[in-house]
Enzyme design. Structure first.
Site, PDB file in Angstrom:
ATOM      1  N   THR A  28       0.811  -1.206   0.000  1.00  0.00           N
ATOM      2  CA  THR A  28       0.000   0.000   0.000  1.00  0.00           C
ATOM      3  C   THR A  28       0.849   1.262   0.000  1.00  0.00           C
ATOM      4  OG1 THR A  28      -1.556   1.288   1.373  1.00  0.00           O
ATOM      5  CG2 THR A  28      -0.099  -0.214   2.526  1.00  0.00           C
ATOM      6  N   ASP A  29       0.290   2.355  -0.509  1.00  0.00           N
ATOM      7  CA  ASP A  29       0.981   3.644  -0.452  1.00  0.00           C
ATOM      8  C   ASP A  29       1.101   4.172   0.974  1.00  0.00           C
ATOM      9  OD1 ASP A  29      -1.706   4.335  -0.028  1.00  0.00           O
ATOM     10  OD2 ASP A  29      -1.846   5.664  -1.762  1.00  0.00           O
ATOM     11  N   GLU A  30       0.312   3.628   1.888  1.00  0.00           N
ATOM     12  CA  GLU A  30       0.305   4.153   3.258  1.00  0.00           C
ATOM     13  C   GLU A  30       1.608   3.901   4.003  1.00  0.00           C
ATOM     14  OE1 GLU A  30      -3.257   3.893   5.612  1.00  0.00           O
ATOM     15  OE2 GLU A  30      -4.432   3.260   3.863  1.00  0.00           O
ATOM     16  N   TYR A  58      -1.678  -0.153  11.164  1.00  0.00           N
ATOM     17  CA  TYR A  58      -1.864  -0.867   9.902  1.00  0.00           C
ATOM     18  C   TYR A  58      -0.702  -0.641   8.951  1.00  0.00           C
ATOM     19  CZ  TYR A  58      -3.143  -1.283   4.999  1.00  0.00           C
ATOM     20  OH  TYR A  58      -3.118  -1.548   3.657  1.00  0.00           O
ATOM     21  N   LYS A  71       2.288  -3.212   7.435  1.00  0.00           N
ATOM     22  CA  LYS A  71       2.551  -3.460   6.014  1.00  0.00           C
ATOM     23  C   LYS A  71       3.993  -3.101   5.666  1.00  0.00           C
ATOM     24  CE  LYS A  71       0.284  -4.725   3.182  1.00  0.00           C
ATOM     25  NZ  LYS A  71       0.047  -6.119   2.685  1.00  0.00           N
TER      26      LYS A  71
END
Length: 327
Positions: A122-124, A146, A150
């Site tokens: 993810t970009d997060e 979260y 990741k």
């Protein structure tokens, strides 16, 4: 090729599986724990395919994973706990699933000689960016439990490439939308509530910016990474449409025939990232990726899908206030 898809009964994983079995001759095994956001109904269109197999198991169960992995040429790893608000409430499932579960899969892939391991991220993991867009060499700076889980799983996957020589490719995507998405994320939650005549909760001022990616475009990017990505490399998959949450909500209100009286402001999320943005130059230049689904058309189709399939979302989840969403 025989492909193992983890989390293949979830929103993005099931789209990937449906696409593979529709367009290709690969044999596909789905491994899914069928937690709250996974549903076999998502795979109903391909469930009768002779090239499809389903195994109900948890990626944290090392014995089960060791039994399932042998014989597969590739693993495409979607399985993850993915909702930021849930991770703020309790980080434990995110650490055990996203980090330990990934480690279990990587160990089995090394042990049984899997030819390629695509790790979907993810970009997060980058945190927040005020201007411009991240390239794949950006330092990781996650803000939530979260995204931290990741980021940890990304680094773990890369370490298995460098230490064990496992053919790992990582993809990082922007915010996904489309049919079959579980109700807790912004677009399906707001659409289903608006269609029911209910109010919707919007975090803070609604000025957080997200880039939106149709799930079919995301899955095309993952498929390109599976087929042509370079071992040990990271590829961004973006949709190219940036909107503030308020701008998105305005479009959803219009699509559902509601107005801003249906919106209730709620306190902002803890650690809420201001903006995400991905550069997709690398995947475009190396793998030939470009998004195909225009956002306005994709959003209209998505709203229409939820309107036309109330049986799907009315029987899943709820509109509980216990989990509200930003993006």
């Amino acid at each position: 090729m025989r492909i193992l898809v983890t989390g293949g009964a979830g929103f993005i994983g099931s789209e990937f599986v449906r696409g593979l079995l529709t367009r290709r001759t690969d044999r596909v095994t789905v491994l899914d724990a069928l937690t709250y956001s996974g549903d076999l109904a998502n795979l109903a269109p391909v469930a009768q395919s002779p090239a499809f197999d389903f195994v109900h198991a948890d990626i944290r169960d090392a014995d089960a994973v060791r039994r399932i992995v042998p014989g597969h040429d590739a693993v495409v790893h979607f399985a993850a706990e993915s909702h930021v608000d849930r991770s703020i409430a309790s980080a434990t499932p995110f650490v055990t699933t996203n980090v330990h579960g990934t480690q279990v899969l990587l160990d089995a892939a090394v042990e049984h000689g899997v030819g390629r391991f695509v790790h979907v991220s993810t970009d997060e993991v980058y945190g927040s960016i005020d201007t411009g867009a991240w390239s794949e060499d950006q330092v990781l700076d996650p803000s939530s439990p979260y995204s931290a889980s990741k980021a940890a799983s990304d680094l773990l996957a890369l370490s298995y490439h460098r230490t064990h020589g496992l053919d790992v490719v990582i993809t990082r995507c922007s915010n996904n939308y489309g049919p079959y998405q579980y109700w807790e994320k912004l677009i399906p939650l707001f659409v289903t509530r608006l269609l029911r005549g209910e109010q919707v909760p919007l975090y803070g001022k609604g000025d957080n910016v997200r880039e939106w990616l149709h799930v079919t475009d995301h899955c095309r990017g993952v498929e390109l990474a599976l087929d042509k990505g370079r071992p040990g490399e990271i590829y961004h998959i973006g949709g190219g449409t940036e909107l503030t949450n308020a701008e998105l909500v305005d479009r959803l209100l219009d699509a559902c025939g509601r107005d801003w009286n249906a919106v209730r402001r709620v306190p902002d999320r803890k650690g809420h990232d201001r903006r995400y943005a991905l550069s997709t130059d690398k995947i475009r230049d190396e793998l030939g990726y470009a998004p195909r689904v225009a956002f306005d058309a994709g959003l209209a189709d998505t709203v229409a899908w939820y309107r036309d399939n109330p049986h799907w979302w009315q029987s899943r989840g709820s509109t509980s206030e216990k989990v509200v969403v930003g993006a």
